[in-house]
Motif scaffolding. Structure first.
Motif, PDB file in Angstrom:
ATOM      1  N   GLY A 414       0.778  -1.227   0.000  1.00  0.00           N
ATOM      2  CA  GLY A 414       0.000   0.000   0.000  1.00  0.00           C
ATOM      3  C   GLY A 414       0.807   1.273   0.000  1.00  0.00           C
ATOM      4  N   THR A 415       2.134   1.182  -0.083  1.00  0.00           N
ATOM      5  CA  THR A 415       2.954   2.382  -0.174  1.00  0.00           C
ATOM      6  C   THR A 415       2.989   2.881  -1.621  1.00  0.00           C
ATOM      7  N   MET A 416       3.195   4.192  -1.792  1.00  0.00           N
ATOM      8  CA  MET A 416       3.275   4.780  -3.128  1.00  0.00           C
ATOM      9  C   MET A 416       4.675   5.331  -3.354  1.00  0.00           C
ATOM     10  N   TRP A 417       5.140   5.206  -4.622  1.00  0.00           N
ATOM     11  CA  TRP A 417       6.494   5.590  -4.987  1.00  0.00           C
ATOM     12  C   TRP A 417       6.458   6.417  -6.266  1.00  0.00           C
ATOM     13  N   SER A 418       7.446   7.282  -6.458  1.00  0.00           N
ATOM     14  CA  SER A 418       7.471   8.146  -7.642  1.00  0.00           C
ATOM     15  C   SER A 418       8.893   8.396  -8.097  1.00  0.00           C
ATOM     16  N   TRP A 419       9.028   8.786  -9.374  1.00  0.00           N
ATOM     17  CA  TRP A 419      10.341   9.125  -9.926  1.00  0.00           C
ATOM     18  C   TRP A 419      10.155   9.869 -11.248  1.00  0.00           C
ATOM     19  N   GLY A 420      11.214  10.609 -11.658  1.00  0.00           N
ATOM     20  CA  GLY A 420      11.167  11.362 -12.903  1.00  0.00           C
ATOM     21  C   GLY A 420      11.191  12.859 -12.663  1.00  0.00           C
ATOM     22  N   VAL A 421      10.600  13.625 -13.610  1.00  0.00           N
ATOM     23  CA  VAL A 421      10.575  15.085 -13.538  1.00  0.00           C
ATOM     24  C   VAL A 421       9.744  15.552 -12.351  1.00  0.00           C
ATOM     25  N   ASN A 422      10.260  16.564 -11.638  1.00  0.00           N
ATOM     26  CA  ASN A 422       9.589  17.005 -10.416  1.00  0.00           C
ATOM     27  C   ASN A 422       9.569  18.523 -10.285  1.00  0.00           C
ATOM     28  N   GLY A 423       9.793  19.249 -11.392  1.00  0.00           N
ATOM     29  CA  GLY A 423       9.838  20.698 -11.307  1.00  0.00           C
ATOM     30  C   GLY A 423       8.549  21.318 -10.812  1.00  0.00           C
ATOM     31  N   ASP A 424       7.408  20.635 -11.054  1.00  0.00           N
ATOM     32  CA  ASP A 424       6.117  21.136 -10.598  1.00  0.00           C
ATOM     33  C   ASP A 424       5.641  20.446  -9.321  1.00  0.00           C
ATOM     34  N   GLY A 425       6.484  19.596  -8.744  1.00  0.00           N
ATOM     35  CA  GLY A 425       6.093  18.867  -7.534  1.00  0.00           C
ATOM     36  C   GLY A 425       5.270  17.636  -7.814  1.00  0.00           C
ATOM     37  N   ALA A 426       5.280  17.147  -9.074  1.00  0.00           N
ATOM     38  CA  ALA A 426       4.430  16.019  -9.459  1.00  0.00           C
ATOM     39  C   ALA A 426       4.797  14.711  -8.775  1.00  0.00           C
ATOM     40  N   LEU A 427       5.990  14.644  -8.170  1.00  0.00           N
ATOM     41  CA  LEU A 427       6.388  13.415  -7.479  1.00  0.00           C
ATOM     42  C   LEU A 427       5.842  13.344  -6.062  1.00  0.00           C
ATOM     43  N   GLY A 428       5.306  14.448  -5.555  1.00  0.00           N
ATOM     44  CA  GLY A 428       4.687  14.436  -4.223  1.00  0.00           C
ATOM     45  C   GLY A 428       5.671  14.305  -3.084  1.00  0.00           C
ATOM     46  N   LEU A 429       6.936  14.719  -3.293  1.00  0.00           N
ATOM     47  CA  LEU A 429       7.994  14.507  -2.309  1.00  0.00           C
ATOM     48  C   LEU A 429       8.321  15.764  -1.503  1.00  0.00           C
ATOM     49  N   ASN A 430       7.457  16.765  -1.598  1.00  0.00           N
ATOM     50  CA  ASN A 430       7.598  18.015  -0.852  1.00  0.00           C
ATOM     51  C   ASN A 430       8.823  18.816  -1.283  1.00  0.00           C
ATOM     52  N   ASN A 431       9.230  18.635  -2.553  1.00  0.00           N
ATOM     53  CA  ASN A 431      10.313  19.428  -3.124  1.00  0.00           C
ATOM     54  C   ASN A 431      10.162  19.384  -4.637  1.00  0.00           C
ATOM     55  N   THR A 432      11.096  19.947  -5.354  1.00  0.00           N
ATOM     56  CA  THR A 432      11.005  19.972  -6.815  1.00  0.00           C
ATOM     57  C   THR A 432      12.231  19.348  -7.473  1.00  0.00           C
ATOM     58  N   ALA A 433      12.912  18.469  -6.765  1.00  0.00           N
ATOM     59  CA  ALA A 433      14.101  17.810  -7.302  1.00  0.00           C
ATOM     60  C   ALA A 433      13.715  16.564  -8.086  1.00  0.00           C
ATOM     61  N   ASN A 434      14.272  16.414  -9.294  1.00  0.00           N
ATOM     62  CA  ASN A 434      14.023  15.215 -10.084  1.00  0.00           C
ATOM     63  C   ASN A 434      14.595  13.985  -9.388  1.00  0.00           C
ATOM     64  N   ARG A 435      14.021  12.841  -9.664  1.00  0.00           N
ATOM     65  CA  ARG A 435      14.528  11.567  -9.146  1.00  0.00           C
ATOM     66  C   ARG A 435      14.647  10.572 -10.294  1.00  0.00           C
ATOM     67  N   SER A 436      15.698   9.770 -10.294  1.00  0.00           N
ATOM     68  CA  SER A 436      15.869   8.765 -11.342  1.00  0.00           C
ATOM     69  C   SER A 436      15.680   7.346 -10.819  1.00  0.00           C
ATOM     70  N   SER A 437      15.310   7.229  -9.561  1.00  0.00           N
ATOM     71  CA  SER A 437      14.980   5.939  -8.948  1.00  0.00           C
ATOM     72  C   SER A 437      13.741   6.124  -8.087  1.00  0.00           C
ATOM     73  N   PRO A 438      12.976   5.048  -7.841  1.00  0.00           N
ATOM     74  CA  PRO A 438      11.763   5.176  -7.036  1.00  0.00           C
ATOM     75  C   PRO A 438      12.043   5.695  -5.633  1.00  0.00           C
ATOM     76  N   VAL A 439      11.224   6.661  -5.205  1.00  0.00           N
ATOM     77  CA  VAL A 439      11.301   7.232  -3.854  1.00  0.00           C
ATOM     78  C   VAL A 439       9.909   7.165  -3.243  1.00  0.00           C
ATOM     79  N   GLN A 440       9.797   6.747  -1.982  1.00  0.00           N
ATOM     80  CA  GLN A 440       8.483   6.623  -1.360  1.00  0.00           C
ATOM     81  C   GLN A 440       7.864   7.995  -1.109  1.00  0.00           C
ATOM     82  N   VAL A 441       6.563   8.083  -1.414  1.00  0.00           N
ATOM     83  CA  VAL A 441       5.800   9.310  -1.193  1.00  0.00           C
ATOM     84  C   VAL A 441       5.189   9.240   0.204  1.00  0.00           C
ATOM     85  N   GLY A 442       5.772   9.946   1.155  1.00  0.00           N
ATOM     86  CA  GLY A 442       5.268   9.894   2.522  1.00  0.00           C
ATOM     87  C   GLY A 442       5.427   8.521   3.138  1.00  0.00           C
ATOM     88  N   LEU A 443       4.658   8.258   4.203  1.00  0.00           N
ATOM     89  CA  LEU A 443       4.784   6.999   4.945  1.00  0.00           C
ATOM     90  C   LEU A 443       3.509   6.169   4.925  1.00  0.00           C
TER      91      LEU A 443
END
Length: 464
Positions: A414-443
């Motif tokens: 049930g955890t959610m993960w994101s990666w890729g372009v993040n200039g608009d905050g689309a990764l949901g990681l509370n920042n705008t840094a791109n990611r090239s590997s999966p990062v968990q969105v919250g807990l």
């Protein structure tokens, strides 16, 4: 002799008129976060007089508390339950002599909250939060907890609630919200008054949906015939595509549409400049055309200008634009007819991003290919791939979705993960840094559903 008294008591010499036998439960489903609906078959013996109604009872597994509902026939709905708690249900018939025997208990059913959350670019109101602000972390859309299906277009959102109503919000310059105008909305607005909507999909500026009766509907931008209505006229309200009642799955590409029918056939229409319709040519179509003659297509997905499909045998196929390796065929040559990707028969789910693709196999591994310049492939680099590459080594992926240049995924926990372009905050990681590997969105461990969103610049998900 001994006969059954009301409420099932046994007594010698009792009058032969009696309460009904037990009904037989069919299904127990949850139409909302606080209710359960029970279908059942009437008892074979109605007792000594006609059945006048039914009483259904839900028993909470955790503490044994019960709550009941009544109805004249199947189904009966029990309301007032507690969300995210498991219940078993029973049904008993009533006649003039009282309450009859109860059915066997159903399998456990859990009414779930299904909250809608959004984040990323919000300049056109596509986050549904009543403003035009960007959000870099998930924010709940209103207080409703009965969302069931979601989709994102380029800057617009579509959603269906458990009651079958259809809702939309965001950019609306081509009528893609289906509200009869071209006015943008920044909060969910109901599309008409019908309660029979089932599935939704969005393209660049057009929308498609199916109803529970198997009909197909479309609206919005139509310059290439992507609405399937036999013309290139825009629509700002839903219009039925033909008269068939056998449509099953839908997917919206940039300016084209894919669909399957209940007979397993695959259909396409709209722009076809790269062969993304799979019809062996690059001729545009303004009405649905069958792709080949096969009846074994089970799942479909689309990207910007490429298409993906899985067959019932677990093979995966692709067609359309391939300039970035979008088709996973080991080259960059476009295809205008479906071509199998490798020889494996273990593909389970697919998703198309703008110029890349994602997939999950039956073993729970996740794979990607195509454009990777922003890390959207999740492979810890920014390289392009023209064949499927596994994302890490995990075997616990359950859902996956691709946006314009980013990806989302849910694991079996049930955890959610994101990666890729993040200039608009689309990764949901509370920042705008791109990611090239999966990062968990919250807990949180209660994420349930991801949207179809190949053209999206924002994110949407349903959480329990």
């Amino acid at each position: 002799m001994s006969l059954r008294r009301p409420n099932g008591f046994i007594s010698a010499g009792y009058d032969p008129l009696e309460v009904p036998n037990a009904p037989t439960i069919g299904t127990a489903t949850s139409p909302s976060s606080t209710s359960v609906s029970i279908t059942f078959t009437a008892p074979s013996n109605v007792g000594g007089s006609a059945i006048t109604g039914y009483v259904a009872t839900a028993r909470k597994t955790s503490d044994g508390t019960t709550i009941s509902g009544t109805g004249a026939s199947s189904p009966v709905t029990i309301s007032g339950l507690t969300a995210n708690n498991a219940y078993t249900v029973t049904v008993a018939a009533v006649n003039s002599f009282g309450l009859g025997l109860s059915s066997a208990a159903s399998n456990s059913v859990t009414p779930l909250e299904s909250q809608l959350w959004s984040w990323g670019r919000g300049n056109s109101g596509q986050l549904g939060l009543g403003d035009a602000l960007y959000k870099s972390s998930p924010v709940q859309v209103g207080a409703i907890t009965t969302w069931s299906q979601i989709a994102l277009g380029n800057s617009a959102a579509l959603a269906v609630k458990k009651d079958g109503t259809l809702w939309s919000w965001g950019f609306n310059n081509k009528g893609q919200l289906g509200l009869g105008d071209v006015v943008a909305r920044s909060s969910p607005v109901q599309v008409g008054a019908l309660t029979a909507w089932y599935q939704v999909a969005g393209g660049f500026r057009h929308s498609v949906a199916t109803k529970t009766d198997g009909t197909l509907w479309s609206w919005g931008y139509n310059v290439f015939g992507q609405l399937g209505l036999g013309d290139t006229v825009y629509r700002s309200s839903p219009v039925q595509v033909g008269a068939l009642t056998t449509w099953y799955q839908i997917a919206g590409g940039d300016v084209f549409t894919l669909a399957t029918k209940t007979d397993g056939t695959l259909w396409s229409w709209g722009q076809n400049n790269f062969g993304q319709l799979g019809l062996g040519d690059v001729v545009y179509r303004s009405s649905p055309v069958q792709v080949g003659a096969l009846t074994t297509w089970s799942q479909i997905a689309s990207g910007d200008y490429h298409s993906l499909a899985i067959k019932t045998d677990g093979t995966v196929w692709s067609f359309g634009r391939n300039s970035s390796g979008d088709l996973a065929l080991g080259d960059t040559v476009n295809r205008s007819s479906p071509v199998q990707i490798g020889a494996l028969t273990t593909w389970y789910k697919i998703a198309g991003g703008r110029t890349f693709s994602l997939a999950i196999k039956t073993d729970g591994t996740a794979w990607s290919w195509g454009t990777g310049g922003s890390g959207q492939l999740g492979l810890n680099d920014v390289a392009e791939r023209s064949s499927p590459v596994q994302i890490g080594a995990l075997t616990t992926w359950s859902q996956i979705a691709g946006g314009s240049s980013f990806s989302l995924a849910i694991k079996t926990d049930g955890t959610m993960w994101s990666w890729g372009v993040n200039g608009d905050g689309a990764l949901g990681l509370n920042n705008t840094a791109n990611r090239s590997s999966p990062v968990q969105v919250g807990l949180l461990t209660t994420w349930l559903t991801l949207p179809k969103m190949p053209a999206a610049n924002s994110s949407l998900a349903i959480k329990g």
